[in-house]
Design a protein around this motif. Structure first.
Motif, PDB file in Angstrom:
ATOM      1  N   ASP A 187      48.726  86.079  36.659  1.00  0.00           N
ATOM      2  CA  ASP A 187      48.931  85.701  35.014  1.00  0.00           C
ATOM      3  C   ASP A 187      48.258  84.446  34.872  1.00  0.00           C
ATOM      4  O   ASP A 187      48.994  83.646  34.015  1.00  0.00           O
ATOM      5  CB  ASP A 187      50.688  85.791  34.648  1.00  0.00           C
ATOM      6  N   VAL A 188      46.943  84.510  35.030  1.00  0.00           N
ATOM      7  CA  VAL A 188      46.331  82.991  34.808  1.00  0.00           C
ATOM      8  C   VAL A 188      45.707  83.286  33.506  1.00  0.00           C
ATOM      9  O   VAL A 188      44.937  84.332  33.398  1.00  0.00           O
ATOM     10  CB  VAL A 188      45.456  82.785  35.891  1.00  0.00           C
ATOM     11  N   TRP A 214      38.062  87.193  41.125  1.00  0.00           N
ATOM     12  CA  TRP A 214      38.751  86.293  39.749  1.00  0.00           C
ATOM     13  C   TRP A 214      39.426  87.112  38.817  1.00  0.00           C
ATOM     14  O   TRP A 214      40.580  86.735  38.550  1.00  0.00           O
ATOM     15  CB  TRP A 214      37.782  85.343  39.412  1.00  0.00           C
ATOM     16  N   LEU A 215      38.950  88.215  38.589  1.00  0.00           N
ATOM     17  CA  LEU A 215      39.509  88.977  37.578  1.00  0.00           C
ATOM     18  C   LEU A 215      40.693  89.572  38.115  1.00  0.00           C
ATOM     19  O   LEU A 215      41.742  89.796  37.284  1.00  0.00           O
ATOM     20  CB  LEU A 215      38.496  90.269  36.900  1.00  0.00           C
ATOM     21  N   ALA A 241      42.471  77.643  41.543  1.00  0.00           N
ATOM     22  CA  ALA A 241      42.094  78.229  40.110  1.00  0.00           C
ATOM     23  C   ALA A 241      43.278  78.912  39.571  1.00  0.00           C
ATOM     24  O   ALA A 241      43.578  79.305  38.499  1.00  0.00           O
ATOM     25  CB  ALA A 241      41.242  78.925  40.315  1.00  0.00           C
ATOM     26  N   CYS A 242      44.140  79.630  40.606  1.00  0.00           N
ATOM     27  CA  CYS A 242      45.461  80.071  40.456  1.00  0.00           C
ATOM     28  C   CYS A 242      46.633  79.195  40.447  1.00  0.00           C
ATOM     29  O   CYS A 242      47.690  80.005  40.029  1.00  0.00           O
ATOM     30  CB  CYS A 242      45.741  81.396  41.424  1.00  0.00           C
ATOM     31  N   LYS A 282      33.436  87.224  41.235  1.00  0.00           N
ATOM     32  CA  LYS A 282      33.626  87.695  39.556  1.00  0.00           C
ATOM     33  C   LYS A 282      34.870  88.691  39.872  1.00  0.00           C
ATOM     34  O   LYS A 282      35.894  88.597  38.904  1.00  0.00           O
ATOM     35  CB  LYS A 282      32.665  88.126  38.983  1.00  0.00           C
ATOM     36  N   LEU A 336      42.774  88.290  40.322  1.00  0.00           N
ATOM     37  CA  LEU A 336      43.682  87.291  40.543  1.00  0.00           C
ATOM     38  C   LEU A 336      44.395  86.922  39.273  1.00  0.00           C
ATOM     39  O   LEU A 336      45.572  86.593  39.280  1.00  0.00           O
ATOM     40  CB  LEU A 336      43.038  85.977  41.348  1.00  0.00           C
ATOM     41  N   LYS A 337      43.622  86.936  38.207  1.00  0.00           N
ATOM     42  CA  LYS A 337      44.184  86.739  36.936  1.00  0.00           C
ATOM     43  C   LYS A 337      45.176  87.656  36.542  1.00  0.00           C
ATOM     44  O   LYS A 337      46.142  87.052  36.122  1.00  0.00           O
ATOM     45  CB  LYS A 337      42.859  86.650  35.708  1.00  0.00           C
ATOM     46  N   ARG A 338      45.009  88.884  36.998  1.00  0.00           N
ATOM     47  CA  ARG A 338      45.926  89.809  36.587  1.00  0.00           C
ATOM     48  C   ARG A 338      46.988  89.544  37.676  1.00  0.00           C
ATOM     49  O   ARG A 338      48.283  89.829  36.950  1.00  0.00           O
ATOM     50  CB  ARG A 338      45.324  91.280  36.842  1.00  0.00           C
TER      51      ARG A 338
END
Length: 178
Positions: free
Chosen positions: A177-178, A169-170, A84-85, A166, A172-174
């Motif tokens: 930069d996903v 995931w938030l 996902a990353c 959740k 990891l997005k930061r």
């Protein structure tokens, strides 16, 4: 199949014997056969056991006293997180804190970590000079650090683990930069 006729791929042999194979360049051997070129193998990490190739300098530190690294279930869960990353197992290096007590400087210097994910380990345990809450992305010394509960705790079919996933995931997005 005869055991004596099994052929292993080159990359697997190199992985199995990365600390003991030496590459010799025939052109560097002088006429008396006394001079040999130094090994061209990558820097070996004799004191740190790492699962993965660490191609993108992303280090995942887990704390699993029951296994060399991860259980099959946790490894599959981690592989999904990495996918996902936009990463895979060759992009990262996994270190088991339960079998080898490493510190931040070792991760930074020996493994050249640019990102460190701590699963089930508090930042001070790896001698970081601060504490942070889980899922807070922290920049320190040109490295991005994320602390989280253990993978196994998030890989269960409960509402609590769903909430933890959740939050992870938030974060990891930061971080990526996903």
């Amino acid at each position: 199949m005869n055991e004596q006729n099994v052929k292993l791929p080159d990359f697997l042999i190199a992985d199995l014997y990365k600390n003991s194979l030496v590459e010799i360049d025939d052109k560097a051997i002088d006429a008396s056969n006394k001079t040999k070129k130094e090994s061209v193998l990558p820097k070996t990490l004799e004191n740190i056991k790492v699962l993965g190739k660490n191609n993108k300098k992303v280090i995942i530190v887990i704390n699993n006293p029951a296994a060399a690294f991860l259980s099959d279930e946790d490894l599959a869960f981690l592989a999904n997180i990495l996918k996902a990353c936009g990463l895979n197992l060759s992009d990262i290096g996994i270190v088991n804190f339960a079998t080898q007590h490493i510190n931040y400087l070792t991760l930074k210097e020996e493994l050249e970590a640019s990102k460190i994910l701590l699963f089930g380990i508090m930042a001070p345990a790896v001698q970081l000079p601060f504490t942070v809450p889980d899922f807070q992305v922290q920049n320190f010394d040109s490295c991005t650090i994320l602390q989280s509960p253990p993978l196994g705790e998030m890989n269960e079919p409960t509402e609590q683990s769903k909430e933890l996933k959740k939050k992870l995931w938030l974060a990891l997005k930061r971080m990526f930069d996903v």
